[in-house]
Design an enzyme around this catalytic site. Structure first.
Site, PDB file in Angstrom:
ATOM      1  CE  LYS A  63      13.389  43.437  55.560  1.00 56.83           C
ATOM      2  NZ  LYS A  63      13.982  42.905  56.779  1.00 56.83           N
ATOM      3  CD  GLN A  73      12.615  42.305  60.091  1.00 56.88           C
ATOM      4  OE1 GLN A  73      12.792  41.923  58.944  1.00 56.88           O
ATOM      5  NE2 GLN A  73      13.046  43.482  60.507  1.00 56.88           N
ATOM      6  CG  ASP A  93      18.929  39.688  56.470  1.00 49.93           C
ATOM      7  OD1 ASP A  93      18.817  40.790  55.905  1.00 49.93           O
ATOM      8  OD2 ASP A  93      18.155  39.289  57.353  1.00 49.93           O
TER       9      ASP A  93
HETATM   10  N1  GUN Z   1      15.819  44.154  61.508  1.00 47.17           N
HETATM   11  C1  GUN Z   1      16.130  45.427  61.139  1.00 47.17           C
HETATM   12  N2  GUN Z   1      16.795  45.429  59.970  1.00 47.17           N
HETATM   13  C2  GUN Z   1      16.917  44.135  59.582  1.00 47.17           C
HETATM   14  C3  GUN Z   1      17.493  43.498  58.445  1.00 47.17           C
HETATM   15  O1  GUN Z   1      18.071  44.116  57.542  1.00 47.17           O
HETATM   16  N3  GUN Z   1      17.396  42.156  58.416  1.00 47.17           N
HETATM   17  C4  GUN Z   1      16.791  41.444  59.401  1.00 47.17           C
HETATM   18  N4  GUN Z   1      16.736  40.120  59.283  1.00 47.17           N
HETATM   19  N5  GUN Z   1      16.239  41.999  60.463  1.00 47.17           N
HETATM   20  C5  GUN Z   1      16.291  43.344  60.550  1.00 47.17           C
END
Ligand code: GUN
Length: 283
Positions: free
Chosen positions: A52, A96, A119
């Site tokens: 990211k 996350q 998200d």
């Molecule tokens: N953990 C695995 N995929 C994601 C995601 O798309 N967003 C978040 N916040 N955590 C994750």
């Protein structure tokens, strides 16, 4: 032989488009900023968060990284989220997942301001999606729709079958397909005659987390098959929920794993961030 839907190529194009939008906002004095919080150092999360950050660098989005210890209390994390909610210079907040066991994930997700919920996991974002109001759409489902559109695969009036009813893929993608005027069926572990239902699909989305579960005999000749799985086969090799080798002979279009839906998630996250920053123009 099916058309192979190239998620890597499409995601690159989206990131390039985001890069242009970020630059255009910058020219108007608006910087796009994403805050990413990682609690603890789960290795998979570290890889995701790193990807990211890299995508932010590429697109020109400023990223604020909060890598905080495993022992952080829920109260401390909520305080951090609230402080980011209050900052005018932060457009998106991403916590996350998964979080350590002593922290209630739902409470943390609900603490994120819906205006910064890039998200799309906040109940307000999910509710807005289900009644057709504007709001953030979670990134993987949004990426699936984007892939279908960019490959000119018609959704309007088509039979769409989703296998899997998770909150992060199955349910939201069903809402999005419905919004695009598809006729939507959601299947799950209690569905009777799953194969027969799946075979009705013009668009088949599979998100169940079971390696190579869907074989050619679940697929109608010429259907578009979207594989959201990220599994390991018997040899430990990365594969999807769809048995690609047999499915590719029957489908009209299919996403591979890796290189299909996967790369779209981060591209759509970047898109959500620049969308959020762009809303400042309207203030
Ligand atoms: N953990 C695995 N995929 C994601 C995601 O798309 N967003 C978040 N916040 N955590 C994750």
């Amino acid at each position: 032989m099916a058309i192979i839907i190239d998620g890597k190529k499409v995601s690159q194009k989206i990131k390039d488009e985001v890069k242009e939008k970020v630059a255009a906002l910058k020219a108007k004095g608006i910087e796009t900023t994403l805050a990413v919080i990682q609690v603890g150092n789960d290795p998979a999360s570290t890889v995701y968060v790193g990807n990211k950050k890299k995508a932010c660098e590429y697109t020109g989005i400023r990223s604020l990284a909060y890598e905080i210890p495993e022992e952080t209390t829920e109260e401390e994390l909520l305080k951090l989220v609230h402080s980011l909610n209050d900052r005018d210079d932060v457009d998106g907040i991403l916590v996350q997942l998964p979080l350590p066991k002593h922290i209630n994930e739902d409470r943390v997700i609900q603490a994120i301001s819906p205006a910064k919920d890039v998200d799309g996991f906040h109940p307000q974002s999910v509710g807005a999606l289900s009644i057709g109001e504007p709001g953030f759409v979670s990134c993987t489902p949004a990426g699936i729709i984007e892939l279908l559109k960019r490959y000119n695969i018609q959704i309007d009036g088509k039979e769409c079958v989703i296998i899997g009813r998770s909150n992060i893929v199955g349910k939201p993608v069903s809402m999005l397909l419905l919004r695009e005027n598809g006729t939507v069926t959601v299947c799950h572990s209690h569905t009777a005659d799953l194969k027969e239902v799946a075979k009705r699909a013009d668009i088949l989305v599979v998100a169940i987390g079971k390696a190579k579960f869907v074989t050619a005999d679940y697929i109608k000749e010429g259907a578009a098959v979207i594989d959201v799985g990220m599994d390991r086969d018997e040899n430990g090799k990365l594969c999807g929920d769809v048995d690609f080798e047999s499915a590719v002979e029957k489908a009209g279009a299919i996403t591979p794993v890796p290189g299909g839906v996967g790369p779209m998630t981060i591209a759509m996250l970047m898109n959500n961030c620049v969308y959020s920053a762009g809303l400042k123009l309207e203030d």
